[in-house]
Design an enzyme around this catalytic site. Structure first.
Site, PDB file in Angstrom:
ATOM      1  NE  ARG A 196      -3.831  -2.285   1.966  1.00 25.16           N
ATOM      2  CZ  ARG A 196      -4.999  -2.469   2.529  1.00 25.16           C
ATOM      3  NH1 ARG A 196      -5.516  -1.506   3.248  1.00 25.16           N
ATOM      4  NH2 ARG A 196      -5.673  -3.582   2.364  1.00 25.16           N
ATOM      5  CD  GLU A 198      -2.131   2.911   3.831  1.00 25.05           C
ATOM      6  OE1 GLU A 198      -2.998   3.785   3.887  1.00 25.05           O
ATOM      7  OE2 GLU A 198      -2.254   1.792   4.324  1.00 25.05           O
ATOM      8  NE  ARG A 204      -2.914   4.668  13.734  1.00 20.29           N
ATOM      9  CZ  ARG A 204      -2.493   5.893  14.035  1.00 20.29           C
ATOM     10  NH1 ARG A 204      -1.850   6.109  15.141  1.00 20.29           N
ATOM     11  NH2 ARG A 204      -2.719   6.899  13.229  1.00 20.29           N
ATOM     12  CG  HIS A 205      -0.811   3.423   8.239  1.00 14.92           C
ATOM     13  ND1 HIS A 205      -1.231   4.283   9.217  1.00 14.92           N
ATOM     14  CD2 HIS A 205      -1.924   3.006   7.586  1.00 14.92           C
ATOM     15  CE1 HIS A 205      -2.565   4.391   9.145  1.00 14.92           C
ATOM     16  NE2 HIS A 205      -2.997   3.627   8.175  1.00 14.92           N
ATOM     17  CD  GLU A 341      -9.215  -0.991  10.373  1.00 13.67           C
ATOM     18  OE1 GLU A 341      -9.515   0.199  10.209  1.00 13.67           O
ATOM     19  OE2 GLU A 341      -8.796  -1.721   9.453  1.00 13.67           O
ATOM     20  CB  SER A 344     -11.919  -3.852   8.320  1.00 14.43           C
ATOM     21  OG  SER A 344     -11.124  -3.756   7.215  1.00 14.43           O
ATOM     22  NE  ARG A 392      -2.882  -1.056  11.384  1.00 17.76           N
ATOM     23  CZ  ARG A 392      -3.767  -0.165  10.970  1.00 17.76           C
ATOM     24  NH1 ARG A 392      -5.027  -0.276  11.330  1.00 17.76           N
ATOM     25  NH2 ARG A 392      -3.394   0.834  10.202  1.00 17.76           N
TER      26      ARG A 392
HETATM   27  P1  AMO Z   1      -8.346  -3.128   5.254  1.00 18.07           P
HETATM   28  O1  AMO Z   1      -7.901  -2.170   4.227  1.00 18.07           O
HETATM   29  O2  AMO Z   1      -9.039  -2.563   6.446  1.00 18.07           O
HETATM   30  O3  AMO Z   1      -9.385  -4.169   4.613  1.00 18.07           O
HETATM   31  O4  AMO Z   1      -7.118  -4.025   5.714  1.00 18.07           O
HETATM   32  C1  AMO Z   1      -7.316  -5.118   6.591  1.00 18.07           C
HETATM   33  C2  AMO Z   1      -6.380  -5.002   7.788  1.00 18.07           C
HETATM   34  O5  AMO Z   1      -5.040  -5.013   7.346  1.00 18.07           O
HETATM   35  C3  AMO Z   1      -4.239  -4.177   8.164  1.00 18.07           C
HETATM   36  N1  AMO Z   1      -3.639  -3.129   7.314  1.00 18.07           N
HETATM   37  C4  AMO Z   1      -2.431  -2.573   7.523  1.00 18.07           C
HETATM   38  N2  AMO Z   1      -1.499  -2.801   8.456  1.00 18.07           N
HETATM   39  C5  AMO Z   1      -0.384  -2.056   8.412  1.00 18.07           C
HETATM   40  N3  AMO Z   1      -0.125  -1.127   7.465  1.00 18.07           N
HETATM   41  C6  AMO Z   1      -1.024  -0.860   6.508  1.00 18.07           C
HETATM   42  N4  AMO Z   1      -0.768   0.064   5.573  1.00 18.07           N
HETATM   43  C7  AMO Z   1      -2.250  -1.613   6.501  1.00 18.07           C
HETATM   44  N5  AMO Z   1      -3.343  -1.635   5.711  1.00 18.07           N
HETATM   45  C8  AMO Z   1      -4.165  -2.556   6.224  1.00 18.07           C
HETATM   46  C9  AMO Z   1      -5.152  -3.594   9.226  1.00 18.07           C
HETATM   47  C10 AMO Z   1      -6.525  -3.718   8.584  1.00 18.07           C
HETATM   48  O6  AMO Z   1      -7.546  -3.819   9.548  1.00 18.07           O
HETATM   49  N6  AMO Z   1     -10.159  -6.184   1.713  1.00 18.07           N
HETATM   50  C11 AMO Z   1     -10.385  -5.686   3.053  1.00 18.07           C
HETATM   51  C12 AMO Z   1     -10.628  -6.789   4.056  1.00 18.07           C
HETATM   52  C13 AMO Z   1     -11.917  -7.564   3.808  1.00 18.07           C
HETATM   53  O7  AMO Z   1     -12.988  -6.935   3.734  1.00 18.07           O
HETATM   54  O8  AMO Z   1     -11.848  -8.787   3.738  1.00 18.07           O
HETATM   55  C14 AMO Z   1      -9.165  -4.870   3.480  1.00 18.07           C
HETATM   56  O9  AMO Z   1      -8.119  -4.954   2.909  1.00 18.07           O
HETATM   57  O10 AMO Z   1      -5.076  -4.421  10.366  1.00 18.07           O
END
Ligand code: AMO
Length: 418
Positions: A196, A198, A204-205, A341, A344, A392
């Site tokens: 990602r 971001e 947290r990311h 979180e 999700s 996380r």
């Molecule tokens: P989402 O985007 O909320 O949902 O991602 C799911 C979980 O992945 C973790 N996460 C991350 N952890 C660290 N750094 C990041 N950049 C990052 N992005 C996400 C979080 C988050 O809750 N497709 C949906 C899931 C689904 O509906 O099945 C999804 O990707 O813990």
């Protein structure tokens, strides 16, 4: 007689005794106490060795355990496999605390220390527990492509790459593929990286993180998915508590038992609670990080460490979540752990026409998703799933302050080496 291997992490001389601490995969250091007068040969091998030397020894457990720092052995043989050619850049005995930046750079070396290694042993345990849970519950492990033509979680965080004559992206999530597979599999899971782009730097990311992804068909509603999520997380926590006692101890972590069902808090209730505490929140947007954290504090007071927020508004979600009849809310949920979180998911829209409309409604072009939409034409059952963030989950389980502590090699805005 055992043969044990590792690196010398500490050496000290107490009178005529040389104390050597060795760490390999073990949770507590192996300790050798060599006497200059009694163990002449072994003493002369160990005495000149620098911290960082890679050695193996043959020995037996010492009848009397005098060391508080590890497990004492009586050695009969020491073999030297490698010696450092320079002094180590970091203190692997852990006496001098390293700054986070140094820890991230030298994780591969610092992991010689049992404290640093404990995090990664537990990380491996989390994945082992997850696989065990899935095998016991009829889920099949799958792998989906990481080079993809379309994203699922919004264009802004896609890493673009050149794929021969066309553009492609690194996968943000197996979302589209795991749903497609519910055309032919009842229940699946994947342990997968998420890429990602971001741009922000937070605690947290990550730009490359790992997820435990689930998709489950033939469901009667989102409740089935909530139950899978809470049972999986509870299984992981129980497994770690039962199998990683030493590691939890060196990290100073107490992992209380949390028994499902976890609290289900409606999104609208969360908004009301936060507003009553004077936090500004919108009814139509996802909760901000600050609001999420505040909610964690409020829920902690009510003894809820882990809780779901269910029924997010459509304006805040991705296109694939099922909308309620009112069109305003969806069957999307988050699972929060101590105000963060960690997962999700939700029930998906499986009706072809509604899905095409949902894509349009989110400003996406259904033509870009044809390969995905086709899977909704041939009898796909109602389904749902979730993505659980491995780092996380670890962060909250082990009370780590920064997500970067939960992964061996960090990919963030400024780090692409080591
Ligand atoms: P989402 O985007 O909320 O949902 O991602 C799911 C979980 O992945 C973790 N996460 C991350 N952890 C660290 N750094 C990041 N950049 C990052 N992005 C996400 C979080 C988050 O809750 N497709 C949906 C899931 C689904 O509906 O099945 C999804 O990707 O813990």
């Amino acid at each position: 007689m055992s043969r044990l291997c590792g690196w010398i992490i500490r050496k000290a001389r107490v009178g005529k005794v040389l104390i050597v601490e060795i760490c390999g995969n073990n949770s507590k250091p192996y300790v050798l106490a060599l006497r200059e007068d009694r163990d002449k040969e072994l003493y002369s091998i160990a005495e000149p060795l620098d911290i960082g030397s890679a050695i193996c020894f043959e020995g037996t457990l010492a009848p009397e355990q005098k060391s508080r720092r590890g497990t004492e052995y009586v050695a009969t043989k020491i073999e030297v496999y490698s010696k450092p050619i320079e002094p180590l850049p970091v203190d692997i005995a852990g006496k001098v605390p390293a700054l986070l930046d140094t820890r991230i750079k030298y994780r591969w070396l610092l992991a010689r220390n049992p404290v640093e290694k404990a995090i990664f042993k537990i990380r491996a345990g989390v994945l082992k527990a997850a696989r065990e849970y899935f095998e016991k519950n009829g889920f099949i492990e799958v792998q989906t492509p990481k080079i993809v033509a379309a994203g699922a979680e919004g264009g802004a965080t896609l890493f673009k790459l050149q794929y021969f004559e066309r553009d492609a992206y690194l996968s943000q999530s197996p979302q589209l593929y795991k749903q497609m597979l519910i055309s032919s599999f009842e229940r699946i899971y994947e342990i997968t990286p998420y890429f990602r782009a971001e741009k922000f730097n937070t605690t947290r990311h990550l730009n490359e993180s790992w997820g435990i992804d689930v998709e489950q068909g033939f469901i009667n509603g989102v409740e089935d998915i909530l139950q899978t999520a809470e049972n999986l997380v509870a299984y992981i926590l129980d497994y770690v508590r039962a199998n990683y006692k030493d590691e939890l101890e060196v990290l100073g972590v107490d992992l209380p038992k949390l028994t499902p069902p976890f609290k289900r808090l409606k999104f609208t209730e969360a908004v009301d609670i936060l507003r009553s505490e004077g936090v500004e929140v919108s009814e139509l947007e996802d909760l901000s990080d600050a609001a999420e954290k505040k909610l964690g504090e409020i829920m902690a007071e009510k003894k809820h460490e882990l809780y779901f927020i269910v029924g997010f508004p459509w304006t805040s979600t991705a296109f694939y979540y099922m909308r309620e009849e009112d069109g305003v809310y969806t069957r999307k949920f988050d699972l929060d752990y101590k105000g963060l979180e960690i997962a999700s998911g939700g029930q998906r829209e499986h009706r072809y026409r509604n899905l095409v409309e949902a894509l349009r409604n989110k400003g996406l072009n259904p033509e870009d998703f044809e390969f995905y939409l086709e899977a909704f034409k041939y009898g796909i059952p109602p389904h749902g799933g979730f993505g659980l963030g491995v780092e996380r989950l670890l962060m909250k389980m082990l009370n780590l302050e920064n997500i970067r502590e939960a992964i061996l090699f960090v990919r963030d805005r400024t780090r692409i080496v080591p």
